[in-house]
Design an enzyme around this catalytic site. Structure first.
Site, PDB file in Angstrom:
ATOM      1  N   ASP A 173       0.770  -1.365  -0.102  1.00  0.00           N
ATOM      2  CA  ASP A 173       0.220  -0.112  -0.007  1.00  0.00           C
ATOM      3  C   ASP A 173       0.790   1.234   0.009  1.00  0.00           C
ATOM      4  O   ASP A 173       0.357   2.171   0.214  1.00  0.00           O
ATOM      5  CB  ASP A 173      -0.907  -0.015   0.959  1.00  0.00           C
ATOM      6  CG  ASP A 173      -0.278  -0.135   2.591  1.00  0.00           C
ATOM      7  OD1 ASP A 173       0.966  -0.123   2.624  1.00  0.00           O
ATOM      8  OD2 ASP A 173      -0.826  -0.060   3.612  1.00  0.00           O
ATOM      9  N   VAL A 178       1.101  -1.107   5.925  1.00  0.00           N
ATOM     10  CA  VAL A 178       1.679  -2.474   5.909  1.00  0.00           C
ATOM     11  C   VAL A 178       3.017  -2.475   5.486  1.00  0.00           C
ATOM     12  O   VAL A 178       3.301  -1.970   4.602  1.00  0.00           O
ATOM     13  CB  VAL A 178       0.862  -3.019   4.907  1.00  0.00           C
ATOM     14  CG1 VAL A 178       1.443  -4.658   4.626  1.00  0.00           C
ATOM     15  CG2 VAL A 178      -0.705  -3.294   5.096  1.00  0.00           C
ATOM     16  N   ASN A 190       4.480 -20.680  -0.379  1.00  0.00           N
ATOM     17  CA  ASN A 190       4.455 -20.930   1.054  1.00  0.00           C
ATOM     18  C   ASN A 190       5.756 -20.875   1.738  1.00  0.00           C
ATOM     19  O   ASN A 190       6.664 -21.225   1.032  1.00  0.00           O
ATOM     20  CB  ASN A 190       3.765 -22.254   1.632  1.00  0.00           C
ATOM     21  CG  ASN A 190       2.256 -22.314   1.145  1.00  0.00           C
ATOM     22  OD1 ASN A 190       1.548 -21.010   1.137  1.00  0.00           O
ATOM     23  ND2 ASN A 190       1.759 -23.333   0.706  1.00  0.00           N
ATOM     24  N   HIS A 216      10.061 -10.659  12.626  1.00  0.00           N
ATOM     25  CA  HIS A 216       8.676 -11.052  12.786  1.00  0.00           C
ATOM     26  C   HIS A 216       8.276 -11.858  11.785  1.00  0.00           C
ATOM     27  O   HIS A 216       7.607 -12.978  11.885  1.00  0.00           O
ATOM     28  CB  HIS A 216       7.709  -9.583  12.795  1.00  0.00           C
ATOM     29  CG  HIS A 216       6.421  -9.661  12.847  1.00  0.00           C
ATOM     30  ND1 HIS A 216       5.692  -9.810  14.209  1.00  0.00           N
ATOM     31  CD2 HIS A 216       5.476 -10.111  11.821  1.00  0.00           C
ATOM     32  CE1 HIS A 216       4.188  -9.925  13.842  1.00  0.00           C
ATOM     33  NE2 HIS A 216       4.342 -10.094  12.473  1.00  0.00           N
ATOM     34  N   GLU A 217       8.495 -11.376  10.398  1.00  0.00           N
ATOM     35  CA  GLU A 217       7.952 -12.129   9.297  1.00  0.00           C
ATOM     36  C   GLU A 217       8.556 -13.688   9.037  1.00  0.00           C
ATOM     37  O   GLU A 217       7.840 -14.321   8.655  1.00  0.00           O
ATOM     38  CB  GLU A 217       8.266 -11.321   8.131  1.00  0.00           C
ATOM     39  CG  GLU A 217       7.583  -9.808   7.874  1.00  0.00           C
ATOM     40  CD  GLU A 217       6.305  -9.896   8.034  1.00  0.00           C
ATOM     41  OE1 GLU A 217       5.512 -10.852   7.578  1.00  0.00           O
ATOM     42  OE2 GLU A 217       5.589  -9.018   8.673  1.00  0.00           O
ATOM     43  N   HIS A 220       6.514 -16.184  11.001  1.00  0.00           N
ATOM     44  CA  HIS A 220       5.316 -16.527   9.975  1.00  0.00           C
ATOM     45  C   HIS A 220       5.751 -17.514   9.031  1.00  0.00           C
ATOM     46  O   HIS A 220       5.021 -18.611   8.877  1.00  0.00           O
ATOM     47  CB  HIS A 220       4.603 -15.347   9.167  1.00  0.00           C
ATOM     48  CG  HIS A 220       3.882 -14.376  10.148  1.00  0.00           C
ATOM     49  ND1 HIS A 220       3.053 -14.599  10.820  1.00  0.00           N
ATOM     50  CD2 HIS A 220       4.266 -13.029   9.843  1.00  0.00           C
ATOM     51  CE1 HIS A 220       2.750 -13.610  11.585  1.00  0.00           C
ATOM     52  NE2 HIS A 220       2.943 -12.580  10.971  1.00  0.00           N
TER      53      HIS A 220
END
Length: 475
Positions: A173, A178, A190, A216-217, A220
């Site tokens: 964005d 984000v 994935n 952080h990412e 995930h």
């Protein structure tokens, strides 16, 4: 106006608590709608809401959002809620399992490959490489996982920088809001992590710190979902840290990742702790004494060793407190009261210096052929003692500090660089002329002199913090 029914019902349900006017009101409602759609599963084509405010789907979603983000559950668009919605954050939704993705996807192996596909222009390539490596190290320290980087082909985790629409139907964005998003473990896209290159990426506390967002990412990418714990790394809203040097995972993060992969296991790559009889009471040398100084400091396979007299403290991200040991309990032939120590990571070797001699260790092993004379490195005969030393992995250079000067050794060529020595003050302004020890962490250099420690930013070329020498010990 697209989405007008939704906005009208949103306004009916929540406007009363956040006084807005005209276009400002519409903008606030649109932000709320998009936020709830993107992160809390609000249906994008909502046409009917009940007239009773406290039972409307929108109010329930607002309450769900407020509860998750640690806000007071008013069910209304109050100022605290609006403020948090405008903060930069991860693009992964917040709804789902508490700490892992639905179904708890995980890698079915413990060695995971990664590849940095492209680079942001905001940072030197070596700074990006270092940030990603350190981000993975955060998770490696508390699990059995290990990571290796490949330069071509398909890796388990593909890391890239992109802007707006970038091929995964989840466009970025622009600046702010984000920052990045990542996918749970699995084949294809994935496991991949994407970073918005419209952000201003930095390796310090200005702009958006790449290390913090990457850590952080990559959580995930390993299977973790967002956490509602505001102290956790996996909390969805970005939090700048002013103390990157002492960054560590919260217990919530550790519990989440270990629920997938278990705790770390000892291996030949990990320094095994000696028997309990060899572990000492830190009161023998008070680690929180305001006068504490160190003889030498070095990293060793992701840990930090602080040497003093016949002892050393061993600090790992796995434990909040350092261990305290006799040097001889690990390496019987090493000298006490050493002058300097440094790790050459690509050789998996730590070098110890005292007087005009140098020793070498690899894990528990004391390497044959040592000690040698420091003059075999190319130092002049006039140098009989090294005050401090550090080897910088990205440069493949080792720095030897002697009084107010330093020499630089090329690890690739195995020879001293020409045009040295140079003055410390000219290349490391603010450090002073007395260096007792130095090591690198989180992109900063930490210089020790007596009971003081200086955090030096090599990119900015200046001292950024003045600390006590024992600040690493949670004193």
């Amino acid at each position: 106006m697209k989405g007008l029914p939704v906005l009208l019902w949103l306004c009916t349900a929540v406007c009363s608590s956040y006084p807005l006017h005209g276009s400002e009101e519409d903008a606030g409602m649109e932000v709320l709608q998009k936020y709830l759609e993107n992160y809390y599963g609000l249906e994008k084509d909502v046409k009917q809401f009940t007239k009773k405010k406290d039972s409307s789907p929108v109010v329930k979603k607002i309450q769900e959002m407020q509860k998750f983000l640690g806000l007071k559950m008013t069910g209304k668009l109050d100022s605290n809620t609006m403020e948090l919605m405008h903060k930069p954050r991860c693009g992964v939704p917040d709804v789902g399992g508490f700490s892992t993705f639905p179904g708890s996807p995980k890698w079915r192996k413990n060695h995971i490959s990664y590849r940095i596909v492209n680079y942001t222009l905001d940072l030197p390539r070596e700074s990006v490489d270092s940030a990603i490596e350190r981000a993975l190290k955060v998770w490696e320290e508390v699990t059995p996982l290990t990571f290796s980087r490949i330069s071509e082909g398909e890796a388990d985790i593909m890391i890239s920088f992109a802007v707006e629409e970038h091929g995964d139907f989840i466009p970025f964005d622009g600046p702010g809001m984000v920052l990045a998003h990542a996918y749970a473990p699995g084949p294809g896209t994935n496991g991949d992590a994407h970073f918005d290159d419209d952000e201003r990426w930095t390796d310090d506390v200005t702009g958006t710190n790449l290390f913090l967002v990457a850590a952080h990412e990559l959580g995930h990418s390993l299977g973790l979902f967002h956490s509602a714990n505001a102290e956790a790394l996996m909390y969805p809203v970005y939090k700048s840290s002013t103390d990157l040097a002492r960054f560590h995972l919260s217990q919530d993060d550790v519990d989440g990742i270990q629920s997938l992969y278990g705790p770390p296991t000892e291996s030949p790559d990990v320094l095994v702790v000696p028997t309990k009889s060899n572990s000492l009471d830190p009161e023998t040398l008070p680690m929180c004494s305001s006068a504490l100084s160190f003889d030498a400091v070095s990293t060793l396979r992701g840990e930090v060793l602080f040497f003093k007299d016949r002892h050393f403290w061993r600090k790992s991200l796995r434990t909040p407190e350092p261990g305290f040991y006799l040097i001889s309990s690990f390496w019987p032939s090493l000298p006490s009261n050493m002058d300097a120590a440094y790790e050459v990571t690509n050789r998996d070797t730590v070098f110890i210096l005292k007087g005009n001699q140098i020793w070498a260790i690899r894990g528990h092993e004391e390497l044959a052929g040592y000690p040698k004379s420091i003059h075999t490195l190319g130092l002049p005969e006039t140098v009989q003692k090294i005050d401090a030393a550090i080897s910088l992995k990205d440069q493949k250079k080792t720095y030897f500090f002697v009084e107010d000067k330093f020499w630089r050794f090329d690890e690739k060529k195995q020879s001293m660089d020409p045009e040295f020595p140079r003055k410390i003050a000219e290349n490391f302004p603010g450090i002073g002329t007395k260096v007792d020890a130095v090591f690198e962490a989180f992109g900063f250099l930490y210089f020790f002199s007596g009971s003081s420690q200086l955090e030096f930013d090599p990119n900015a070329g200046k001292v950024t913090h003045i600390l006590k020498s024992n600040s690493w010990f949670n004193c």
